[in-house]
Design a protein around this motif. Structure first.
Motif, PDB file in Angstrom:
ATOM      1  N   VAL A  44      77.541  45.097  88.109  1.00 16.99           N
ATOM      2  CA  VAL A  44      76.825  43.806  88.066  1.00 16.99           C
ATOM      3  C   VAL A  44      75.314  43.957  88.154  1.00 16.99           C
ATOM      4  N   HIS A  45      74.817  45.165  87.916  1.00 14.57           N
ATOM      5  CA  HIS A  45      73.353  45.334  87.972  1.00 14.57           C
ATOM      6  C   HIS A  45      72.934  46.374  86.938  1.00 14.57           C
ATOM      7  N   THR A  46      72.628  45.891  85.732  1.00  8.32           N
ATOM      8  CA  THR A  46      72.164  46.804  84.676  1.00  8.32           C
ATOM      9  C   THR A  46      70.960  46.185  83.965  1.00  8.32           C
ATOM     10  N   HIS A  47      70.166  47.069  83.356  1.00  2.00           N
ATOM     11  CA  HIS A  47      68.989  46.638  82.590  1.00  2.00           C
ATOM     12  C   HIS A  47      69.041  47.370  81.247  1.00  2.00           C
ATOM     13  N   LEU A  48      69.770  46.820  80.293  1.00  3.31           N
ATOM     14  CA  LEU A  48      69.851  47.458  78.971  1.00  3.31           C
ATOM     15  C   LEU A  48      68.788  46.859  78.063  1.00  3.31           C
ATOM     16  N   PHE A  68      62.399  45.369  78.446  1.00  3.32           N
ATOM     17  CA  PHE A  68      60.986  45.740  78.608  1.00  3.32           C
ATOM     18  C   PHE A  68      60.625  45.569  80.077  1.00  3.32           C
ATOM     19  N   PHE A  69      60.245  46.673  80.705  1.00  4.00           N
ATOM     20  CA  PHE A  69      59.948  46.646  82.141  1.00  4.00           C
ATOM     21  C   PHE A  69      59.033  47.822  82.469  1.00  4.00           C
ATOM     22  N   GLY A  70      57.978  47.560  83.223  1.00  5.09           N
ATOM     23  CA  GLY A  70      57.084  48.652  83.624  1.00  5.09           C
ATOM     24  C   GLY A  70      56.351  49.279  82.455  1.00  5.09           C
ATOM     25  N   VAL A 111      65.750  36.879  91.543  1.00  6.42           N
ATOM     26  CA  VAL A 111      64.322  36.796  91.849  1.00  6.42           C
ATOM     27  C   VAL A 111      63.853  38.132  92.419  1.00  6.42           C
ATOM     28  N   PHE A 112      62.595  38.427  92.162  1.00  3.39           N
ATOM     29  CA  PHE A 112      61.979  39.656  92.675  1.00  3.39           C
ATOM     30  C   PHE A 112      60.987  39.280  93.765  1.00  3.39           C
ATOM     31  N   LEU A 113      61.151  39.850  94.942  1.00  2.05           N
ATOM     32  CA  LEU A 113      60.163  39.654  96.014  1.00  2.05           C
ATOM     33  C   LEU A 113      59.174  40.816  96.016  1.00  2.05           C
ATOM     34  N   ALA A 165      68.436  38.613  95.106  1.00  2.00           N
ATOM     35  CA  ALA A 165      67.024  38.996  95.273  1.00  2.00           C
ATOM     36  C   ALA A 165      66.826  40.494  95.417  1.00  2.00           C
ATOM     37  N   HIS A 166      65.747  40.943  94.781  1.00  2.00           N
ATOM     38  CA  HIS A 166      65.196  42.285  95.040  1.00  2.00           C
ATOM     39  C   HIS A 166      64.322  42.112  96.269  1.00  2.00           C
ATOM     40  N   CYS A 167      64.754  42.712  97.373  1.00  2.62           N
ATOM     41  CA  CYS A 167      64.076  42.482  98.645  1.00  2.62           C
ATOM     42  C   CYS A 167      63.165  43.649  99.030  1.00  2.62           C
ATOM     43  N   VAL A 206      70.372  42.587  96.237  1.00  2.00           N
ATOM     44  CA  VAL A 206      70.642  43.674  95.296  1.00  2.00           C
ATOM     45  C   VAL A 206      70.120  44.995  95.846  1.00  2.00           C
ATOM     46  N   HIS A 207      70.621  46.057  95.314  1.00  3.09           N
ATOM     47  CA  HIS A 207      70.238  47.464  95.584  1.00  3.09           C
ATOM     48  C   HIS A 207      69.688  47.727  96.986  1.00  3.09           C
ATOM     49  N   LEU A 208      70.507  47.429  97.990  1.00  7.40           N
ATOM     50  CA  LEU A 208      70.097  47.702  99.375  1.00  7.40           C
ATOM     51  C   LEU A 208      70.101  49.218  99.618  1.00  7.40           C
ATOM     52  N   VAL A 261      61.798  57.983  90.648  1.00  7.08           N
ATOM     53  CA  VAL A 261      60.961  56.797  90.887  1.00  7.08           C
ATOM     54  C   VAL A 261      61.746  55.558  90.457  1.00  7.08           C
ATOM     55  N   PHE A 262      62.373  54.958  91.445  1.00  5.89           N
ATOM     56  CA  PHE A 262      63.043  53.666  91.257  1.00  5.89           C
ATOM     57  C   PHE A 262      62.799  52.892  92.547  1.00  5.89           C
ATOM     58  N   SER A 263      63.076  51.599  92.517  1.00 10.19           N
ATOM     59  CA  SER A 263      62.771  50.768  93.683  1.00 10.19           C
ATOM     60  C   SER A 263      63.976  49.944  94.114  1.00 10.19           C
ATOM     61  N   SER A 276      75.051  49.847  89.611  1.00 14.27           N
ATOM     62  CA  SER A 276      74.259  51.046  89.276  1.00 14.27           C
ATOM     63  C   SER A 276      72.754  50.815  89.286  1.00 14.27           C
ATOM     64  N   ASP A 277      72.291  49.587  89.018  1.00 16.27           N
ATOM     65  CA  ASP A 277      70.864  49.336  88.733  1.00 16.27           C
ATOM     66  C   ASP A 277      70.402  50.277  87.612  1.00 16.27           C
ATOM     67  N   HIS A 278      71.262  50.435  86.617  1.00 19.80           N
ATOM     68  CA  HIS A 278      70.957  51.331  85.489  1.00 19.80           C
ATOM     69  C   HIS A 278      69.732  50.799  84.740  1.00 19.80           C
ATOM     70  N   CYS A 279      68.633  51.530  84.840  1.00 20.51           N
ATOM     71  CA  CYS A 279      67.389  51.131  84.165  1.00 20.51           C
ATOM     72  C   CYS A 279      66.734  52.439  83.699  1.00 20.51           C
ATOM     73  N   PRO A 280      67.277  53.018  82.629  1.00 26.31           N
ATOM     74  CA  PRO A 280      66.929  54.400  82.278  1.00 26.31           C
ATOM     75  C   PRO A 280      65.640  54.519  81.469  1.00 26.31           C
ATOM     76  N   PRO A 288      57.302  54.084  85.073  1.00 26.47           N
ATOM     77  CA  PRO A 288      58.263  52.967  85.010  1.00 26.47           C
ATOM     78  C   PRO A 288      59.353  53.137  86.075  1.00 26.47           C
ATOM     79  N   ASN A 289      59.579  52.088  86.824  1.00 30.57           N
ATOM     80  CA  ASN A 289      60.565  52.137  87.919  1.00 30.57           C
ATOM     81  C   ASN A 289      61.979  51.987  87.359  1.00 30.57           C
ATOM     82  N   GLY A 290      62.815  52.941  87.653  1.00 27.56           N
ATOM     83  CA  GLY A 290      64.214  52.800  87.245  1.00 27.56           C
ATOM     84  C   GLY A 290      64.841  54.142  86.982  1.00 27.56           C
ATOM     85  N   GLY A 291      66.153  54.183  87.116  1.00 29.60           N
ATOM     86  CA  GLY A 291      66.898  55.417  86.859  1.00 29.60           C
ATOM     87  C   GLY A 291      68.253  55.093  86.255  1.00 29.60           C
TER      88      GLY A 291
HETATM   89  O1  URP Z   1      63.467  50.644  89.964  1.00 23.25           O
HETATM   90  C1  URP Z   1      64.211  49.753  89.582  1.00 23.25           C
HETATM   91  N1  URP Z   1      65.148  49.347  90.393  1.00 23.25           N
HETATM   92  N2  URP Z   1      64.062  49.244  88.343  1.00 23.25           N
HETATM   93  C2  URP Z   1      64.754  48.189  87.766  1.00 23.25           C
HETATM   94  C3  URP Z   1      64.243  46.858  88.167  1.00 23.25           C
HETATM   95  C4  URP Z   1      64.709  46.477  89.548  1.00 23.25           C
HETATM   96  O2  URP Z   1      63.909  46.461  90.471  1.00 23.25           O
HETATM   97  O3  URP Z   1      65.881  46.191  89.712  1.00 23.25           O
END
Ligand code: URP
Ligand code: ZN
Ligand code: ZN
Length: 461
Positions: free
Chosen positions: A59-63, A66-68, A152-154, A183-185, A239-241, A287-289, A315-319, A337-340
């Motif tokens: 339930v957490h992917t970024h296919l 455009f980010f970062g 939402v992103f905090l 939320a991204h906390c 998300v992604h604690l 480098v991911f957050s 996964s927060d898949h953001c390759p 760019p933040n993500g893995g």
């Molecule tokens: O580093 C991350 N997690 N990148 C994807 C965007 C996010 O914060 O979920």
């Protein structure tokens, strides 16, 4: 599609039970569970010695996002093939809002990305980056269209971060329409100060990404999000604690009686600060957050998963490729760019290190990788369950195969593997999405476009 198929002789493992049964499929759905069921010759999958589980739900992917400053390198073809290879049969991808863009437009473009491409089913969470009458109206429209969760992103000040005014209005609107806010906390204002201080001191290497995003900043934002959700009287999803102090905030909210769920990701169980501190630019892969944490957090995350304080593993898949995307920050960590990656091996890693190593029961493995996600995000029992009438999203899981994870053999388009060289047991052998085989013995046999957009139910609160 009308085709009777039978998965015969396997051990069915669900979030609640483990038992021997054959599973009959017709028209893409499960039509019978029982013993000695029959099917026409050629329509039987032999599952003796294997587990039959509900397909994984990530339930957490970024296919194709455009980010970062760049676009994640897996699109709906490579990304969903990678997901299916690892036993994931549905994803919920994030539709990110560009400034001024209507939420309904975001949703349309994300549905279009998947159409004709996705090999598995997909839903969408739509991001809220600003608040106005159009946003309030669109939230209601989208919920009626089966998009029932909003992100939402905090953190990420100056990009996608929202303030508390926007957050609180989002929570109140969610209550009116039966939506779930996720939320991204991390406290983006605090991180912004720390990043500026580090850069001013000449600290530009990847490892400073971790030191400028302390656990306290994650715990504070988690507390704020959950406190405001409590005040608004709505359920909330973190998300992604990544760390024990943030988990403590989740536990406190749950103890207050709030309906609160939290997700963690494999990277918070299998990578640590030591990885991002690797010499040279190697640390950029991590480098991911939130960032990889001190290893002492691993134990807390495992126990949160076992106890139920943590509901899901996504996964927060953001390759982003190491060769030409992570390098955007070769002389300034804040531009990496933040993500893995993670879509492919989420279920497998949790099987080996969770179920085989005794940290999770087999049933809890299924629960955190599939069933909880279906329940929280309005897809249960159509997804995440093995019951008559459910979609035949099924995985025949071979518990005995031993394999080594590597960038060379993965299906994702990314050029590195976060878990290169990890030796794990177990593998998705046959992967079925609504009755059609998508993967067989490690080979893609599916069809681009077989995946369908999933309309989801409102949150029950
Ligand atoms: O580093 C991350 N997690 N990148 C994807 C965007 C996010 O914060 O979920
Ligand atoms: Zn995030
Ligand atoms: Zn994310």
């Amino acid at each position: 599609m009308r085709e009777i198929r039978l998965i015969k002789g396997g051990t069915v493992v669900t979030a609640g039970e483990t038992y021997q049964a054959d599973v009959a499929i017709d028209g893409g759905r499960i039509v019978a569970l029982g013993h000695s069921l029959d099917a026409p010759a050629g329509a039987t999958i032999d599952a003796r010695g294997a587990y039959v589980i509900p397909g994984g739900i990530d339930v957490h992917t970024h296919l194709d996002t455009f980010f970062g400053g760049t676009t994640s390198c897996d699109n709906y073809r490579s990304g969903t093939v990678a997901a299916a290879a690892g036993g994931t049969t549905s994803i919920i991808d994030y539709g990110l809002q560009a400034k001024g863009q209507r939420l309904t437009e975001v949703a349309e473009s994300w549905v279009a990305k998947g159409k004709g491409n996705s090999v598995i089913d997909w839903g969408i969470h739509v991001m809220i980056g600003e608040m106005n009458d159009g946003v309030l109206a669109d939230i209601g429209t989208l919920v009626e269209q089966g998009i029932t969760s909003f992100k939402v992103f905090l953190a990420y000040k100056g990009a996608v971060m929202i303030d508390d005014w926007t957050l609180f209005r989002t929570l109140l609107r969610a209550k009116e329409v039966g939506a779930l806010v996720m939320a991204h906390c991390e406290n983006g204002d605090v991180l912004d100060v720390l990043v500026r201080q580090a850069l001013a001191a000449g600290q530009t290497e990847p490892k400073y990404h971790a030191s400028t995003r302390p656990e306290e900043a994650e715990a504070e934002a988690t507390n704020r999000f959950l406190t405001l959700a409590g005040l608004a009287g709505v359920p909330a999803y973190v998300v992604h604690l990544s760390c024990a102090p943030a988990l403590e905030e989740v536990r406190r909210a749950q103890a207050r009686g709030q309906m609160v769920w939290a997700e963690t990701c494999p990277q918070y169980l299998f990578t640590s600060q030591e990885d991002i501190e690797k010499p040279g630019f190697e640390g950029a892969k991590y480098v991911f957050s939130p960032p990889p944490r001190d290893k002492r957090n691993w134990e807390a995350i495992w126990s949160g998963l076992a106890s139920g304080a943590l509901a899901t593993v996504a996964s927060d898949h953001c390759p982003f490729r190491f060769a030409d995307q992570k390098t955007l920050g070769s002389d300034n960590f804040s531009k990496i760019p933040n993500g893995g990656p993670g879509i492919e091996d989420r279920v497998g890693l949790l099987y080996h290190y969770g179920a085989v190593n005794g940290r999770l029961t087999l049933n809890r493995w299924v629960d955190v990788c599939s069933t909880q996600a279906a329940k929280i995000f309005g897809m249960f029992p159509r997804k995440g369950a093995i019951v008559v009438g459910a979609d035949a999203d099924l995985v025949v899981w071979d518990p005995k195969t031993e394999r080594t994870l590597s960038a060379v053999t993965q299906k994702s388009a990314i050029d590195y593997h976060l878990y290169e060289g990890f030796k794990i047991s177990g593998q998705a052998r046959d992967v079925l999405v609504r009755g059609a085989t998508v993967f067989e013995n490690g080979e893609f046999v599916g069809e681009y476009g077989h995946g369908q957009f999933v309309k989801r139910n409102k949150v029950l609160s």
